[in-house]
Design a protein around this motif. Sequence first.
Motif, PDB file in Angstrom:
ATOM      1  N   ALA A   1      46.604  41.284  37.533  1.00 59.77           N
ATOM      2  CA  ALA A   1      45.614  40.413  36.902  1.00 59.77           C
ATOM      3  C   ALA A   1      44.677  41.224  36.007  1.00 59.77           C
ATOM      4  CB  ALA A   1      44.830  39.672  37.966  1.00 59.77           C
ATOM      5  N   HIS A   2      44.260  42.366  36.485  1.00 60.98           N
ATOM      6  CA  HIS A   2      43.436  43.281  35.700  1.00 60.98           C
ATOM      7  C   HIS A   2      44.265  44.543  35.520  1.00 60.98           C
ATOM      8  CE1 HIS A   2      39.975  40.707  36.268  1.00 60.98           C
ATOM      9  NE2 HIS A   2      40.274  40.648  37.551  1.00 60.98           N
ATOM     10  N   ARG A   3      44.370  45.008  34.305  1.00 60.75           N
ATOM     11  CA  ARG A   3      45.200  46.190  34.030  1.00 60.75           C
ATOM     12  C   ARG A   3      44.669  47.373  34.822  1.00 60.75           C
ATOM     13  NH1 ARG A   3      49.371  46.976  30.543  1.00 60.75           N
ATOM     14  NH2 ARG A   3      49.609  49.075  29.767  1.00 60.75           N
ATOM     15  N   ARG A   4      45.495  47.905  35.695  1.00 60.84           N
ATOM     16  CA  ARG A   4      45.113  49.038  36.538  1.00 60.84           C
ATOM     17  C   ARG A   4      45.850  50.278  36.072  1.00 60.84           C
ATOM     18  NH1 ARG A   4      41.988  47.352  40.455  1.00 60.84           N
ATOM     19  NH2 ARG A   4      42.241  45.340  41.450  1.00 60.84           N
ATOM     20  N   HIS A   5      45.130  51.389  36.091  1.00 60.27           N
ATOM     21  CA  HIS A   5      45.700  52.673  35.694  1.00 60.27           C
ATOM     22  C   HIS A   5      45.671  53.596  36.904  1.00 60.27           C
ATOM     23  CE1 HIS A   5      45.620  51.707  31.369  1.00 60.27           C
ATOM     24  NE2 HIS A   5      44.614  50.944  31.734  1.00 60.27           N
ATOM     25  N   LEU A   6      46.830  54.182  37.223  1.00 61.87           N
ATOM     26  CA  LEU A   6      46.947  55.042  38.397  1.00 61.87           C
ATOM     27  C   LEU A   6      47.356  56.447  37.995  1.00 61.87           C
ATOM     28  CD1 LEU A   6      48.936  52.622  40.721  1.00 61.87           C
ATOM     29  CD2 LEU A   6      46.459  52.988  40.663  1.00 61.87           C
ATOM     30  N   LEU A   7      46.840  57.430  38.712  1.00 63.54           N
ATOM     31  CA  LEU A   7      47.254  58.817  38.572  1.00 63.54           C
ATOM     32  C   LEU A   7      47.919  59.182  39.891  1.00 63.54           C
ATOM     33  CD1 LEU A   7      47.218  61.425  36.906  1.00 63.54           C
ATOM     34  CD2 LEU A   7      45.060  61.983  38.024  1.00 63.54           C
ATOM     35  N   SER A   8      49.155  59.684  39.815  1.00 59.98           N
ATOM     36  CA  SER A   8      49.934  59.943  41.027  1.00 59.98           C
ATOM     37  C   SER A   8      50.440  61.370  41.086  1.00 59.98           C
ATOM     38  CB  SER A   8      51.148  59.016  41.088  1.00 59.98           C
ATOM     39  OG  SER A   8      50.743  57.677  41.098  1.00 59.98           O
ATOM     40  N   ALA A   9      50.488  61.889  42.299  1.00 59.07           N
ATOM     41  CA  ALA A   9      51.167  63.153  42.589  1.00 59.07           C
ATOM     42  C   ALA A   9      52.498  62.747  43.200  1.00 59.07           C
ATOM     43  CB  ALA A   9      50.359  63.993  43.567  1.00 59.07           C
ATOM     44  N   VAL A  10      53.599  63.097  42.523  1.00 58.62           N
ATOM     45  CA  VAL A  10      54.931  62.643  42.922  1.00 58.62           C
ATOM     46  C   VAL A  10      55.875  63.829  43.017  1.00 58.62           C
ATOM     47  CG1 VAL A  10      56.853  61.132  42.265  1.00 58.62           C
ATOM     48  CG2 VAL A  10      54.521  60.480  41.688  1.00 58.62           C
ATOM     49  N   THR A  11      56.707  63.855  44.048  1.00 59.70           N
ATOM     50  CA  THR A  11      57.725  64.897  44.141  1.00 59.70           C
ATOM     51  C   THR A  11      58.903  64.509  43.249  1.00 59.70           C
ATOM     52  OG1 THR A  11      58.836  63.865  46.017  1.00 59.70           O
ATOM     53  CG2 THR A  11      57.120  65.484  46.521  1.00 59.70           C
ATOM     54  N   HIS A  12      59.659  65.514  42.813  1.00 57.24           N
ATOM     55  CA  HIS A  12      60.807  65.258  41.941  1.00 57.24           C
ATOM     56  C   HIS A  12      62.068  64.924  42.735  1.00 57.24           C
ATOM     57  CE1 HIS A  12      58.994  66.299  38.082  1.00 57.24           C
ATOM     58  NE2 HIS A  12      58.283  67.150  38.770  1.00 57.24           N
ATOM     59  N   ALA A  13      62.296  65.619  43.826  1.00 57.20           N
ATOM     60  CA  ALA A  13      63.513  65.376  44.617  1.00 57.20           C
ATOM     61  C   ALA A  13      63.217  65.648  46.081  1.00 57.20           C
ATOM     62  CB  ALA A  13      64.659  66.255  44.129  1.00 57.20           C
ATOM     63  N   PRO A  14      63.216  64.690  46.926  1.00 56.42           N
ATOM     64  CA  PRO A  14      63.374  63.270  46.633  1.00 56.42           C
ATOM     65  C   PRO A  14      62.101  62.726  45.986  1.00 56.42           C
ATOM     66  CG  PRO A  14      62.816  63.530  48.938  1.00 56.42           C
ATOM     67  CD  PRO A  14      62.978  64.923  48.364  1.00 56.42           C
TER      68      PRO A  14
END
Length: 118
Positions: free
Chosen positions: A10-23
Amino acid sequence: MDGKALSGSAHRRHLLSAVTHAPTVSLAQREVGAKTNEPAPFRPPLEPLDLAGAVVTFDALHSVKDQVRQLVQEKKAHYVALIKGNQPTASAQLKALPWEQVPVVQSVSGTGRRSPAR
């Protein structure tokens, strides 16, 4: 580290994420204001993570001395950073390095297509 805008909310949300590549796993995530840049909230998602010896990748927006310093000195991590022309000092320093003397130990090319999920 990567930022994304959520579509369909409903409201544009912006997220910053720390993500692993594999998996592929989201380790930490933080909402950032829609009108702000991502560098300000770079530090909080990384605080609880043990990054010693890990390689952290991020785009040019996060290639800021304080953030790199945090990764190396505080978190004992390695990093791959993008440097663009709008960072003239860092860009000039990189261009001045003897890149032709660096041996290529592995080279991969492809079409950019991902292999099917297993």
